[in-house]
Write a protein that holds these residues in place. Structure first.
Motif, PDB file in Angstrom:
ATOM      1  N   THR A 127       2.053   2.479  -7.996  1.00 48.03           N
ATOM      2  CA  THR A 127       2.598   1.477  -7.017  1.00 48.03           C
ATOM      3  C   THR A 127       1.628   1.058  -5.696  1.00 48.03           C
ATOM      4  OG1 THR A 127       4.846   2.445  -7.216  1.00 48.03           O
ATOM      5  CG2 THR A 127       4.380   1.275  -5.171  1.00 48.03           C
ATOM      6  N   ASN A 128       0.795   2.090  -5.491  1.00 45.03           N
ATOM      7  CA  ASN A 128      -0.288   1.718  -4.333  1.00 45.03           C
ATOM      8  C   ASN A 128      -1.278   0.780  -4.989  1.00 45.03           C
ATOM      9  OD1 ASN A 128       0.912   3.455  -2.627  1.00 45.03           O
ATOM     10  ND2 ASN A 128      -0.594   5.260  -2.842  1.00 45.03           N
ATOM     11  N   ALA A 186       0.108  -2.705  -5.101  1.00 47.59           N
ATOM     12  CA  ALA A 186      -0.035  -3.264  -3.794  1.00 47.59           C
ATOM     13  C   ALA A 186      -1.395  -3.653  -3.466  1.00 47.59           C
ATOM     14  CB  ALA A 186       0.732  -2.195  -2.698  1.00 47.59           C
ATOM     15  N   ASP A 191      -1.967   0.075   1.049  1.00 50.29           N
ATOM     16  CA  ASP A 191      -1.215   0.388  -0.007  1.00 50.29           C
ATOM     17  C   ASP A 191       0.166  -0.200   0.092  1.00 50.29           C
ATOM     18  OD1 ASP A 191      -3.319   2.021  -0.792  1.00 50.29           O
ATOM     19  OD2 ASP A 191      -2.626   3.902   0.151  1.00 50.29           O
ATOM     20  N   THR A 192       0.498  -0.843   0.766  1.00 54.19           N
ATOM     21  CA  THR A 192       1.689  -1.562   0.764  1.00 54.19           C
ATOM     22  C   THR A 192       1.325  -3.326   0.773  1.00 54.19           C
ATOM     23  OG1 THR A 192       1.711  -1.442   3.107  1.00 54.19           O
ATOM     24  CG2 THR A 192       2.861   0.361   2.078  1.00 54.19           C
ATOM     25  N   ARG A 244       3.396  -6.799   1.783  1.00 51.70           N
ATOM     26  CA  ARG A 244       4.562  -7.548   2.194  1.00 51.70           C
ATOM     27  C   ARG A 244       4.353  -9.054   2.234  1.00 51.70           C
ATOM     28  NH1 ARG A 244       3.415  -3.320   5.754  1.00 51.70           N
ATOM     29  NH2 ARG A 244       5.192  -1.799   5.982  1.00 51.70           N
TER      30      ARG A 244
END
Length: 247
Positions: free
Chosen positions: A34-35, A38, A154-155, A157
């Protein structure tokens, strides 16, 4: 699909990659993948790509390929595949009518099949080495994906939420249609929630087979390149495999 697996058990190995030609074994948890996803989406955003732009992916089945594909889709970027296994999908290459914003290419493809690499403002090369090691030498006109992506957050948006009805690939196939197709493939191969699926990467090169179908079913992957048939039984036991896809 990725988020649901990662949230359920973040530390559980989600994708374990073997290359029996080199002896590599890389284990990636749901949170780690997931990181990387992102970071890839943020890399694309930093390049100025937005939802509806296009990226060409010239990569074999690999855990980094999963990060690139899912990163593109997280950013709403439409993907074009370059692979013999994806002959039914549209091809973007030199002279194509629609521009390509980014290219992600394996190092051997860049060296050996350079005429197959489309023009793009942003070109990234992947060595696909063990432990995601950066390249010592980068071909002219390219940036090292691993070296570039590590510096991003790591995220991710997005500026605008990707909709199920948006196109995920350059032929106009939507995210909803890809999801439905992935669930159909999982059903055809009898992949179920909680399965640990060993996949022969040479036999199942299409992303809907080696990546999306297991994710849609809620399964984890043991992806094997250059699979050594003699190691299959021991690996199946060691990885607690419940389903084997070898063609």
């Amino acid at each position: 699909m990725l988020a649901s697996l990662a949230v359920a058990d973040p530390a559980r190995p989600l994708l374990t990659y073997y290359d029996d030609a080199t002896g590599e074994r890389t284990e990636v948890s749901g949170v780690t993948l997931t990181n990387w996803v992102a970071k890839t989406a943020n890399l694309l955003a930093a390049c100025g790509l937005v939802a509806g732009d296009r990226a060409a992916v010239l990569l074999p089945p690999h855990w980094q390929t999963a990060a690139v594909l899912l990163g593109c889709w997280s950013a709403g970027v439409e993907v074009a595949f370059h692979s013999a296994a994806t002959a039914g999908l549209p091809r973007i290459g030199p002279g194509a009518d629609e521009p390509v914003g980014a290219v992600f290419a394996a190092l051997d493809r860049v060296r050996d099949i350079i005429e197959d690499v489309p023009e793009a403002d942003h070109r990234f090369v992947l060595g696909l080495g063990p432990m995601a090691t950066p390249l010592r030498e980068v071909p002219d006109g390219y940036l090292d994906y691993v070296a570039q992506v590590r510096g991003h957050a790591d995220t991710f948006r997005p500026d605008a939420q990707v909709r199920y009805t948006d196109a995920a690939t350059v032929d106009g196939t939507t995210y909803e249609e890809w999801g439905r197709g992935a669930r159909g493939v999982a059903e055809a191969y009898d992949i179920r929630a909680g399965d640990r699926v060993l996949i022969d990467a040479a036999r199942f090169e299409h992303p809907i087979q080696w990546l999306l179908a297991p994710l849609a079913a809620g399964a984890t992957l043991v992806l094997c390149a250059n699979l050594d048939a003699g190691a299959l039984d021991a690996r199946t036991r060691a990885e607690k495999v419940t389903r084997v896809l070898r063609g």
